[in-house]
Design a protein around this motif. Structure first.
Motif, short mmCIF file in Angstrom:
data_model
loop_
_atom_site.label_atom_id
_atom_site.label_comp_id
_atom_site.label_asym_id
_atom_site.label_seq_id
_atom_site.Cartn_x
_atom_site.Cartn_y
_atom_site.Cartn_z
N SER A 69 47.33 46.40 57.54
CA SER A 69 46.18 46.27 58.44
C SER A 69 45.62 47.61 58.90
N SER A 70 46.41 48.69 58.83
CA SER A 70 45.94 50.01 59.24
C SER A 70 46.92 51.07 58.74
N CYS A 71 46.48 52.30 58.79
CA CYS A 71 47.38 53.42 58.49
C CYS A 71 48.49 53.50 59.55
N SER A 72 48.14 53.19 60.79
CA SER A 72 49.15 53.19 61.86
C SER A 72 50.27 52.21 61.55
N ALA A 73 49.90 51.04 61.03
CA ALA A 73 50.88 50.02 60.64
C ALA A 73 51.76 50.56 59.51
N ALA A 96 48.18 66.48 65.53
CA ALA A 96 48.12 65.25 64.73
C ALA A 96 47.41 64.22 65.58
N PHE A 97 47.23 63.02 65.03
CA PHE A 97 46.62 61.95 65.81
C PHE A 97 47.74 61.20 66.54
N ALA A 98 47.40 60.53 67.62
CA ALA A 98 48.39 59.78 68.40
C ALA A 98 49.19 58.83 67.52
N ALA A 99 48.53 58.21 66.52
CA ALA A 99 49.20 57.24 65.65
C ALA A 99 50.39 57.86 64.92
N THR A 100 50.26 59.14 64.56
CA THR A 100 51.31 59.84 63.81
C THR A 100 52.60 59.86 64.64
N VAL A 101 52.45 60.18 65.92
CA VAL A 101 53.61 60.34 66.80
C VAL A 101 54.07 59.00 67.35
N ALA A 142 54.84 64.50 58.17
CA ALA A 142 53.78 65.50 57.95
C ALA A 142 52.42 64.82 58.07
N MET A 143 51.38 65.62 58.32
CA MET A 143 50.03 65.06 58.40
C MET A 143 49.08 65.97 57.63
N SER A 144 48.35 65.38 56.71
CA SER A 144 47.42 66.15 55.88
C SER A 144 46.13 66.38 56.67
N GLU A 168 54.63 60.77 55.04
CA GLU A 168 53.34 61.46 55.04
C GLU A 168 52.24 60.62 55.70
N ASP A 169 51.67 61.18 56.76
CA ASP A 169 50.45 60.60 57.31
C ASP A 169 49.31 61.16 56.48
N ALA A 170 48.86 60.38 55.50
CA ALA A 170 47.81 60.80 54.58
C ALA A 170 46.49 60.09 54.91
N ALA A 171 46.29 59.83 56.22
CA ALA A 171 45.07 59.13 56.67
C ALA A 171 43.80 59.83 56.19
N HIS A 172 43.84 61.18 56.16
CA HIS A 172 42.66 61.97 55.76
C HIS A 172 42.64 62.24 54.26
N LEU A 192 47.86 55.77 53.83
CA LEU A 192 46.43 56.04 53.75
C LEU A 192 45.70 55.15 54.77
N SER A 193 44.49 55.57 55.16
CA SER A 193 43.71 54.80 56.14
C SER A 193 42.38 54.34 55.54
N PHE A 194 42.00 53.11 55.88
CA PHE A 194 40.66 52.60 55.53
C PHE A 194 39.79 52.50 56.79
N SER A 195 40.19 53.20 57.84
CA SER A 195 39.42 53.19 59.08
C SER A 195 38.02 53.74 58.82
N ALA A 196 37.05 53.30 59.61
CA ALA A 196 35.63 53.52 59.32
C ALA A 196 35.27 54.96 58.95
N GLY A 203 36.27 49.75 57.82
CA GLY A 203 36.45 49.13 59.13
C GLY A 203 37.88 49.40 59.55
N GLU A 204 38.78 48.50 59.18
CA GLU A 204 40.20 48.70 59.44
C GLU A 204 40.99 48.36 58.18
N GLY A 205 42.11 49.02 57.99
CA GLY A 205 42.98 48.74 56.86
C GLY A 205 43.77 49.99 56.50
N GLY A 206 44.81 49.80 55.72
CA GLY A 206 45.63 50.96 55.32
C GLY A 206 46.48 50.62 54.13
C1 LIG Z 1 42.72 57.77 61.59
C2 LIG Z 1 44.07 58.36 61.61
C3 LIG Z 1 45.23 57.59 61.69
C4 LIG Z 1 45.21 56.11 61.95
O1 LIG Z 1 44.58 55.37 60.98
P1 LIG Z 1 44.29 53.82 61.27
O2 LIG Z 1 43.99 53.28 59.90
O3 LIG Z 1 43.10 53.78 62.19
O4 LIG Z 1 45.50 53.24 61.89
C5 LIG Z 1 46.45 58.21 61.59
N1 LIG Z 1 46.53 59.54 61.45
C6 LIG Z 1 45.45 60.33 61.39
C7 LIG Z 1 45.61 61.79 61.22
C8 LIG Z 1 44.17 59.77 61.50
O5 LIG Z 1 43.11 60.55 61.50
#
Ligand SMILES: *Cc1c(COP(=O)(O)O)cnc(C)c1O
Length: 409
Positions: A69-73, A96-101, A142-144, A168-172, A192-196, A203-206
């Motif tokens: 459902s999201s990268c956070s998930a 990093a983003f809050a989701a990473t931590v 790690a976060m890219s 790896e937080d590869a959201a970006h 990976l993130s499919f956030s908007a 929209g949302e997804g990962g």
């Molecule tokens: C956007 C983002 C996330 C979270 O992604 P979601 O799909 O919205 O949960 C995590 N880490 C980083 C660095 C982000 O920019």
């Protein structure tokens, strides 16, 4: 461009001459694929999700791809699958983003905040990570940053040598490669993130990527309450029974969104090529030492997703005033990211991280998206160069009177 036929006056922002930070775009043909999914009568996770996962494996080279459902998930699942829990520590960049931590903290483990490589290389330093290893350390997350692979190969080597899990937080980093390897496939699991606002924004997804069959099996169970098989799998296999193997979550994606993500994936390389052109134009315009410095460009052997374009302002430039100047010209900016090591949620004040703090105080993210028009790019460049001069010449008294503008996430 305008709908009233009149040209906007130079130097003035109008509704027609705004440059957003990011501009998610879905094509009509892509929307049609989501409509087809809704019309099929199968609305939850099903055949289109399986197709997306297969496309993701083919694109990234990962053995397994698990849509969520999201990268956070995906990050949360990865931390659980890595066995993180109370008493463990995990090393993570403060930048990093809050989701990473949060993914670390919700397992009961404690984050240990590490320094970035340099002010123009704001990604986790492998040397700084190694210095923080203690007996309780179980993982490195790690976060890219902005899609830069950074020191990911060194971090993978470090994790291997010290017996730690690399997550790896590869959201970006959708479409980021280092030496032919997709970011998110260097560790135990990548997200990976499919956030908007991301490169595959729907929209949302990962998506969770991994090579290990056992991690993949657990990830599939954890995204669906810890249950052994999905509704779709049970129906296909005509196996009505299930067992709850461990405590899990509802982290499923649904088929209409999976169809959208799959359609976007087909044009990811072309989108990222356009982003690379915008990146190159910015670098050329800001190459003269005008008071703002772009991040270190990707070295040979790297292809970056260009999810974020950040510049570091010279120390004497007032960032709030710089951002206000761009805003007045219709250019949206952001800050990636406020540092997290002093956040009360993670235990409050921690050891100082001077590079992280300097970057976080001086960085500004400028608009970047594939369909950015030439006038938009020109306006950002002109407004940024103008802002540096204007802000530099402004008397300090009028600067002090201004309150800092809001930080965007
Ligand atoms: C956007 C983002 C996330 C979270 O992604 P979601 O799909 O919205 O949960 C995590 N880490 C980083 C660095 C982000 O920019």
């Amino acid at each position: 461009m305008g709908n009233n036929g009149s040209e906007p006056s130079p130097g003035q922002a109008t509704a027609d001459r705004r440059v957003p930070l990011a501009a998610p775009l879905l094509l009509e043909s892509e929307l049609q694929e989501a409509i087809d999914a809704y019309r099929s009568g199968w609305l939850c996770m099903g055949p289109r999700t399986a197709e997306l996962e297969a496309s993701m494996c083919a694109y990234t080279g990962a053995e397994h791809a698990i849509a969520v459902s999201s990268c956070s998930a995906a990050l949360h699942i990865a931390c659980v699958a890595a066995g993180l829990g109370p008493g463990d520590t995990a090393i993570v960049p403060s930048l990093a983003f809050a989701a990473t931590v949060n993914a670390i903290a919700v397992t009961g483990a404690t984050p240990r905040f590490a320094e970035v490589a340099a002010i123009e290389r704001p990604w986790l330093s492998a040397a700084a990570a190694e210095a923080l290893i203690e007996p309780s350390t179980k993982a490195i997350v790690a976060m890219s940053y902005g899609g830069h692979p950074g020191e990911i190969a060194e971090l993978a080597e470090l994790a291997e040598r010290r017996g730690l899990a690399l997550i790896e937080d590869a959201a970006h980093a959708s479409g980021s490669w280092q030496d032919g390897r997709h970011v998110g496939t260097f560790g135990v699991a990548g997200a990976l993130s499919f956030s908007a606002s991301k490169n595959l924004g729907i929209g949302e997804g990962g998506m969770l990527l991994c090579d290990d069959a056992e991690v993949a099996r657990r990830a599939r169970a954890l995204r669906w309450h810890g249950i052994s098989a999905s509704t779709w799998e049970r129906r296909r296999a005509a196996a009505p029974e299930y067992t709850v193997e461990e405590v899990g979550f509802n982290y499923r994606i649904d088929d209409p969104r999976a169809a959208l993500a799959n359609a976007r994936l087909r044009r990811l390389d072309e989108d990222n090529r356009r982003r690379a052109e915008v990146d190159a134009a910015y670098r050329a315009a800001f190459a003269g030492g005008e008071g703002l410095t772009p991040l270190a460009p990707p070295p040979a052997g790297e292809r970056a997703s260009h999810c974020v374009f950040a510049v570091v302002l010279d120390e004497e430039i007032d960032r709030a005033a710089f951002r206000e100047h761009l805003s007045a010209r219709g250019v949206e900016t952001s800050i990636h990211f406020p540092p997290l090591h002093s956040s009360p949620a993670y235990g409050g004040p921690a050891a100082a991280l001077p590079l992280t703090e300097a970057f976080a105080a001086r960085a500004v993210s400028l608009p970047i998206f594939p369909q950015m028009e030439e006038w938009q790019q020109g306006l950002v460049i002109e407004a940024a160069l103008e802002a540096v001069t204007a802000v530099d010449e402004e008397p300090p008294a009028s600067r002090a009177a201004r309150s800092p503008s809001a930080v965007a996430g």
